[in-house]
Design a protein around this motif. Structure first.
Motif, PDB file in Angstrom:
ATOM      1  N   LYS A 137      -4.617 -30.187  18.200  1.00 51.20           N
ATOM      2  CA  LYS A 137      -5.514 -30.391  17.062  1.00 51.20           C
ATOM      3  C   LYS A 137      -4.678 -30.640  15.820  1.00 51.20           C
ATOM      4  O   LYS A 137      -3.474 -30.362  15.792  1.00 51.20           O
ATOM      5  CB  LYS A 137      -6.436 -29.192  16.857  1.00 51.20           C
ATOM      6  N   LYS A 138      -5.336 -31.184  14.802  1.00 49.14           N
ATOM      7  CA  LYS A 138      -4.628 -31.532  13.579  1.00 49.14           C
ATOM      8  C   LYS A 138      -3.885 -30.321  13.031  1.00 49.14           C
ATOM      9  O   LYS A 138      -4.459 -29.242  12.863  1.00 49.14           O
ATOM     10  CB  LYS A 138      -5.617 -32.061  12.539  1.00 49.14           C
ATOM     11  N   ALA A 139      -2.603 -30.519  12.772  1.00 50.99           N
ATOM     12  CA  ALA A 139      -1.739 -29.398  12.397  1.00 50.99           C
ATOM     13  C   ALA A 139      -1.004 -29.709  11.106  1.00 50.99           C
ATOM     14  O   ALA A 139      -0.144 -30.595  11.065  1.00 50.99           O
ATOM     15  CB  ALA A 139      -0.743 -29.106  13.514  1.00 50.99           C
ATOM     16  N   THR A 140      -1.337 -28.962  10.060  1.00 51.27           N
ATOM     17  CA  THR A 140      -0.685 -29.099   8.757  1.00 51.27           C
ATOM     18  C   THR A 140      -0.350 -27.711   8.226  1.00 51.27           C
ATOM     19  O   THR A 140      -1.208 -26.819   8.219  1.00 51.27           O
ATOM     20  CB  THR A 140      -1.614 -29.801   7.749  1.00 51.27           C
ATOM     21  N   GLN A 141       0.902 -27.508   7.815  1.00 49.88           N
ATOM     22  CA  GLN A 141       1.325 -26.226   7.241  1.00 49.88           C
ATOM     23  C   GLN A 141       0.947 -25.049   8.157  1.00 49.88           C
ATOM     24  O   GLN A 141       0.403 -24.038   7.720  1.00 49.88           O
ATOM     25  CB  GLN A 141       0.695 -26.046   5.863  1.00 49.88           C
ATOM     26  N   VAL A 142       1.242 -25.207   9.441  1.00 55.46           N
ATOM     27  CA  VAL A 142       0.901 -24.177  10.422  1.00 55.46           C
ATOM     28  C   VAL A 142       1.941 -23.061  10.378  1.00 55.46           C
ATOM     29  O   VAL A 142       3.145 -23.318  10.348  1.00 55.46           O
ATOM     30  CB  VAL A 142       0.832 -24.785  11.839  1.00 55.46           C
ATOM     31  N   LYS A 143       1.488 -21.826  10.386  1.00 53.57           N
ATOM     32  CA  LYS A 143       2.392 -20.686  10.459  1.00 53.57           C
ATOM     33  C   LYS A 143       2.785 -20.424  11.910  1.00 53.57           C
ATOM     34  O   LYS A 143       1.991 -20.632  12.822  1.00 53.57           O
ATOM     35  CB  LYS A 143       1.739 -19.442   9.853  1.00 53.57           C
ATOM     36  N   ALA A 144       3.994 -19.929  12.089  1.00 56.04           N
ATOM     37  CA  ALA A 144       4.488 -19.685  13.440  1.00 56.04           C
ATOM     38  C   ALA A 144       3.564 -18.774  14.233  1.00 56.04           C
ATOM     39  O   ALA A 144       3.365 -18.973  15.439  1.00 56.04           O
ATOM     40  CB  ALA A 144       5.898 -19.107  13.371  1.00 56.04           C
ATOM     41  N   PRO A 224       6.924 -21.994  18.450  1.00 51.40           N
ATOM     42  CA  PRO A 224       6.180 -21.694  17.211  1.00 51.40           C
ATOM     43  C   PRO A 224       6.953 -22.040  15.946  1.00 51.40           C
ATOM     44  O   PRO A 224       6.382 -22.575  14.989  1.00 51.40           O
ATOM     45  CB  PRO A 224       5.921 -20.185  17.317  1.00 51.40           C
ATOM     46  N   ARG A 225       8.240 -21.749  15.935  1.00 48.04           N
ATOM     47  CA  ARG A 225       9.063 -22.075  14.764  1.00 48.04           C
ATOM     48  C   ARG A 225       9.178 -23.592  14.588  1.00 48.04           C
ATOM     49  O   ARG A 225       9.128 -24.096  13.465  1.00 48.04           O
ATOM     50  CB  ARG A 225      10.450 -21.442  14.905  1.00 48.04           C
ATOM     51  N   CYS A 226       9.312 -24.315  15.696  1.00 48.60           N
ATOM     52  CA  CYS A 226       9.415 -25.774  15.604  1.00 48.60           C
ATOM     53  C   CYS A 226       8.140 -26.375  15.021  1.00 48.60           C
ATOM     54  O   CYS A 226       8.199 -27.252  14.146  1.00 48.60           O
ATOM     55  CB  CYS A 226       9.691 -26.362  16.985  1.00 48.60           C
ATOM     56  N   ILE A 227       6.997 -25.911  15.491  1.00 49.72           N
ATOM     57  CA  ILE A 227       5.726 -26.418  14.971  1.00 49.72           C
ATOM     58  C   ILE A 227       5.579 -26.067  13.494  1.00 49.72           C
ATOM     59  O   ILE A 227       5.157 -26.894  12.683  1.00 49.72           O
ATOM     60  CB  ILE A 227       4.551 -25.867  15.797  1.00 49.72           C
ATOM     61  N   GLU A 228       5.939 -24.849  13.139  1.00 51.12           N
ATOM     62  CA  GLU A 228       5.867 -24.433  11.743  1.00 51.12           C
ATOM     63  C   GLU A 228       6.722 -25.337  10.867  1.00 51.12           C
ATOM     64  O   GLU A 228       6.274 -25.812   9.807  1.00 51.12           O
ATOM     65  CB  GLU A 228       6.328 -22.985  11.619  1.00 51.12           C
ATOM     66  N   TRP A 229       7.937 -25.595  11.298  1.00 51.00           N
ATOM     67  CA  TRP A 229       8.881 -26.379  10.501  1.00 51.00           C
ATOM     68  C   TRP A 229       8.431 -27.828  10.379  1.00 51.00           C
ATOM     69  O   TRP A 229       8.423 -28.405   9.288  1.00 51.00           O
ATOM     70  CB  TRP A 229      10.274 -26.300  11.132  1.00 51.00           C
ATOM     71  N   VAL A 230       8.028 -28.434  11.503  1.00 49.47           N
ATOM     72  CA  VAL A 230       7.623 -29.839  11.475  1.00 49.47           C
ATOM     73  C   VAL A 230       6.365 -30.027  10.637  1.00 49.47           C
ATOM     74  O   VAL A 230       6.279 -30.952   9.810  1.00 49.47           O
ATOM     75  CB  VAL A 230       7.406 -30.374  12.905  1.00 49.47           C
ATOM     76  N   THR A 231       5.383 -29.149  10.812  1.00 52.05           N
ATOM     77  CA  THR A 231       4.119 -29.335  10.090  1.00 52.05           C
ATOM     78  C   THR A 231       4.227 -28.955   8.614  1.00 52.05           C
ATOM     79  O   THR A 231       3.313 -29.250   7.839  1.00 52.05           O
ATOM     80  CB  THR A 231       2.977 -28.556  10.744  1.00 52.05           C
ATOM     81  N   ALA A 232       5.319 -28.336   8.225  1.00 58.15           N
ATOM     82  CA  ALA A 232       5.588 -28.147   6.801  1.00 58.15           C
ATOM     83  C   ALA A 232       6.076 -29.447   6.162  1.00 58.15           C
ATOM     84  O   ALA A 232       6.028 -29.600   4.943  1.00 58.15           O
ATOM     85  CB  ALA A 232       6.621 -27.037   6.598  1.00 58.15           C
ATOM     86  N   ILE A 233       6.523 -30.394   6.999  1.00 54.23           N
ATOM     87  CA  ILE A 233       7.013 -31.687   6.513  1.00 54.23           C
ATOM     88  C   ILE A 233       5.905 -32.732   6.550  1.00 54.23           C
ATOM     89  O   ILE A 233       5.676 -33.469   5.602  1.00 54.23           O
ATOM     90  CB  ILE A 233       8.219 -32.151   7.356  1.00 54.23           C
ATOM     91  N   HIS A 234       5.201 -32.788   7.686  1.00 54.67           N
ATOM     92  CA  HIS A 234       4.098 -33.744   7.813  1.00 54.67           C
ATOM     93  C   HIS A 234       3.125 -33.260   8.882  1.00 54.67           C
ATOM     94  O   HIS A 234       3.456 -32.420   9.725  1.00 54.67           O
ATOM     95  CB  HIS A 234       4.598 -35.159   8.138  1.00 54.67           C
TER      96      HIS A 234
END
Length: 309
Positions: A137-144, A224-234
């Motif tokens: 699902k759409k993921a923006t600024q997701v926390k770990a 979880p950390r990878c998703i958090e980091w990537v979605t903090a960028i775009h």
């Protein structure tokens, strides 16, 4: 559930050694191509899950040996690859800084397809054994702490690489985004079928010889950390791919005629072949064996074919 495209991009559910055509379930999805179908299924999984399961249970199925699997995500909008994301069997003193790069959607190929090595100077061509997260699902600024709720499933992923390209600027773009340099498949396995994605044995063979063999428990920056980091960028979108990285010690040269198989536990086996019209050759050796031999450089030098020195 195991979701696949097969033959002329029919949507299928893989059950055991058969694939059941479930395309009738999704025939009303507005589409320009197959990516629209799988993206809608992922986005509206709550609606389609039961219907697909029922169709798979009622259908007769066709032996997987008699079908042509296609890339299960033919044209994701984003292909993000984590860089240097393993502890290399515990040999690194600390994790490398978290980092990633993008691949072009045109780099995607599927099971049974061919990775084509381009006519360009490169010190070596390699393919990195990985598995990829499929975003649900759409993921923006997701926390770990919430990140795994955005994971739809997983698939095998090979990160094709052209090393040593020149000039040494825009290196990742030049070395990673080549056409055919992102084989995936043979299908997507939904997240509920994988108990722990951080405890998966991963094996890549080249012409039947094991070259890479490692476990995802060696991952430096967890999913979880990878998703958090990537979605903090775009933003990541349903059907996007986040490849989780590799253990580099088993990397080996990909050459003309090679038959590659990548198996991640629970995700099936991805098969590809390699074609190089320039017929370049390197010693058939892994990076680790090259290092242990005391030879210079990160990997073995080219021994024949175009651009050999």
């Amino acid at each position: 559930m195991k979701l696949a495209f097969f033959d002329d991009f029919k949507l299928g559910v893989v059950t055991g050694d058969k694939v059941v055509d479930v395309s009738d379930v999704v025939k009303d999805i507005p589409k320009l191509g197959p990516q629209d179908v799988i993206r809608t299924v992922i986005e509206q999984w709550g609606t389609y899950k039961g219907k697909l399961a029922d169709a798979a249970a009622k259908g007769q199925g066709k032996p997987v040996s008699q079908v042509k699997f296609r890339a299960p995500l033919p044209k994701p909008e984003n292909i993000i690859c984590m860089a240097v994301n393993y502890m290399e069997d515990g040999t690194l003193p600390e994790p490398a800084p978290i980092n990633a790069f993008m691949k072009s959607p045109s780099s995607i190929i599927g099971d049974g397809d061919t990775m084509v090595l381009p006519d360009m100077p490169a010190t070596i061509f390699e393919g990195e054994a990985e598995f990829a997260v499929v975003i649900g699902k759409k993921a923006t600024q997701v926390k770990a702490a919430d990140a795994m709720n955005y994971v739809f499933g997983y698939t095998n992923f090979i990160d094709g690489s052209a090393r040593g390209v020149v000039p040494p600027t825009n290196v990742f773009y030049q070395m990673k985004s080549r056409d055919t340099f992102a084989p995936i498949g043979p299908y997507i396995v939904t997240a509920d079928e994988i108990a722990d994605p951080h405890k998966l044995p991963i094996v890549l063979t080249n012409n039947g010889t094991v070259m890479q063999k490692f476990n995802s428990d060696d991952m430096a920056h967890k999913i979880p950390r990878c998703i958090e980091w990537v979605t903090a960028i775009h933003t990541l979108l349903p059907g996007d791919i986040l490849a989780t990285g590799t253990n580099h010690r088993g990397l080996n040269p990909f050459m003309d005629g090679d038959k590659i198989e990548l198996t991640t536990e629970g995700l099936g086996t991805l098969h590809i072949t390699v074609r190089d019209d320039q017929k370049r050759t390197w010693a058939r050796i892994t990076r680790l064996k090259h290092k242990e031999s005391g030879a210079e450089g990160v990997h073995t030098k080219q021994t024949g074919g175009k651009y050999a020195k």
